[in-house]
Design an enzyme around this catalytic site. Structure first.
Site, PDB file in Angstrom:
ATOM      1  N   HIS A   1     -13.051 -11.114  -4.567  1.00 16.50           N
ATOM      2  CA  HIS A   1     -13.580 -11.982  -5.612  1.00 16.50           C
ATOM      3  C   HIS A   1     -12.515 -12.943  -6.141  1.00 16.50           C
ATOM      4  O   HIS A   1     -11.305 -12.711  -5.999  1.00 16.50           O
ATOM      5  CB  HIS A   1     -14.117 -11.139  -6.772  1.00 16.50           C
ATOM      6  CG  HIS A   1     -13.074 -10.285  -7.428  1.00 16.50           C
ATOM      7  ND1 HIS A   1     -12.179 -10.778  -8.358  1.00 16.50           N
ATOM      8  CD2 HIS A   1     -12.780  -8.974  -7.282  1.00 16.50           C
ATOM      9  CE1 HIS A   1     -11.384  -9.805  -8.757  1.00 16.50           C
ATOM     10  NE2 HIS A   1     -11.723  -8.702  -8.122  1.00 16.50           N
TER      11      HIS A   1
ATOM     12  N   GLU B   1     -15.140  -1.695  -6.744  1.00 17.64           N
ATOM     13  CA  GLU B   1     -13.739  -1.300  -6.804  1.00 17.64           C
ATOM     14  C   GLU B   1     -13.633   0.198  -7.096  1.00 17.64           C
ATOM     15  O   GLU B   1     -14.604   0.847  -7.508  1.00 17.64           O
ATOM     16  CB  GLU B   1     -13.054  -2.127  -7.906  1.00 17.64           C
ATOM     17  CG  GLU B   1     -11.575  -1.865  -8.133  1.00 17.64           C
ATOM     18  CD  GLU B   1     -10.718  -2.130  -6.913  1.00 17.64           C
ATOM     19  OE1 GLU B   1     -10.690  -1.240  -6.016  1.00 17.64           O
ATOM     20  OE2 GLU B   1     -10.076  -3.199  -6.863  1.00 17.64           O
TER      21      GLU B   1
END
Length: 212
Positions: free
Chosen positions: A9, A82
């Site tokens: 990202h 994550e």
């Protein structure tokens, strides 16, 4: 052969403040949105059979920016999140040794089975990621996939492709919006391109909100 294009990202305020984000849903900042626009331009002529993303907004917005000019939807997946850092999340990294001395020591030595307070062990995190990526290649044989995700996830992907132990120190980069190309054929994952950030040097991409 299945091709997987993984992209971390764009940058967030917590990245710049050196706070572990984990499962905390932190949005892209202005710089991160510009990085997403640049990676979208770099990949604009590539054809993808499917778009996948972590369901956290920083990854999802990155994927949606890349997919925005295509008649395809992004499929958000919690499996691509994550690592869950539990009580570490949101704490400035320089404060972690004082607040959580033993847990932080386990983190630094990369003890795969040590639990983080309220979080996810490195072993469990790796199993989550490797199992899901194996599922993706089974579901998309011979196709090209775009996958927006996180730095820790990409660390798992690198280790999966290179058979690097979880306990080994990291010696590779995980830049925001770096392009990482992985091929899967037979039962083998191969790294083809890692941490390509040439698109971040593109001076022609500007945010539509540049004047704000």
């Amino acid at each position: 052969m299945t091709e997987l294009i993984f992209v971390r990202h764009g940058v967030t305020d917590w990245n710049r403040e050196k706070r572990l984000q984990g499962h905390t849903d932190i949005a892209l900042n202005r710089e991160g949105r510009q990085q997403a626009a640049r990676v979208a331009k770099a990949l604009q002529h590539e054809v993808f059979d499917a778009f996948y993303s972590s369901d956290l907004s920083r990854a999802l917005e990155t994927a949606q920016t890349v997919a925005s000019h295509r008649a395809q939807v992004v499929l958000p997946q919690p499996e691509l999140r994550e690592r869950h850092y539990g009580l570490f999340e949101g704490v400035p990294q320089h404060e972690l040794p004082q607040r959580f001395p033993q847990a932080y020591a386990n983190l630094k030595v990369r003890d795969p089975h040590a639990d983080l307070p309220g979080g996810e062990s490195l072993h469990d995190f790796y199993q989550r990621i490797s199992t899901y990526v194996q599922l993706l290649v089974q579901q998309h044989p011979g196709q090209r996939l775009f996958i927006a995700t996180h730095g820790g996830v990409l660390d798992c992907i690198y280790r999966l492709c290179t058979a690097t132990p979880l306990s080994a120190p990291r010696a590779w980069e995980l830049p925001n919006t770096g392009i990482n190309r992985v091929h899967h054929e037979g039962n083998e994952f191969k790294l083809m391109v890692w941490a390509d950030t040439q698109h971040l040097l593109d001076p022609d991409v500007q945010l539509e909100t540049e004047h704000l």
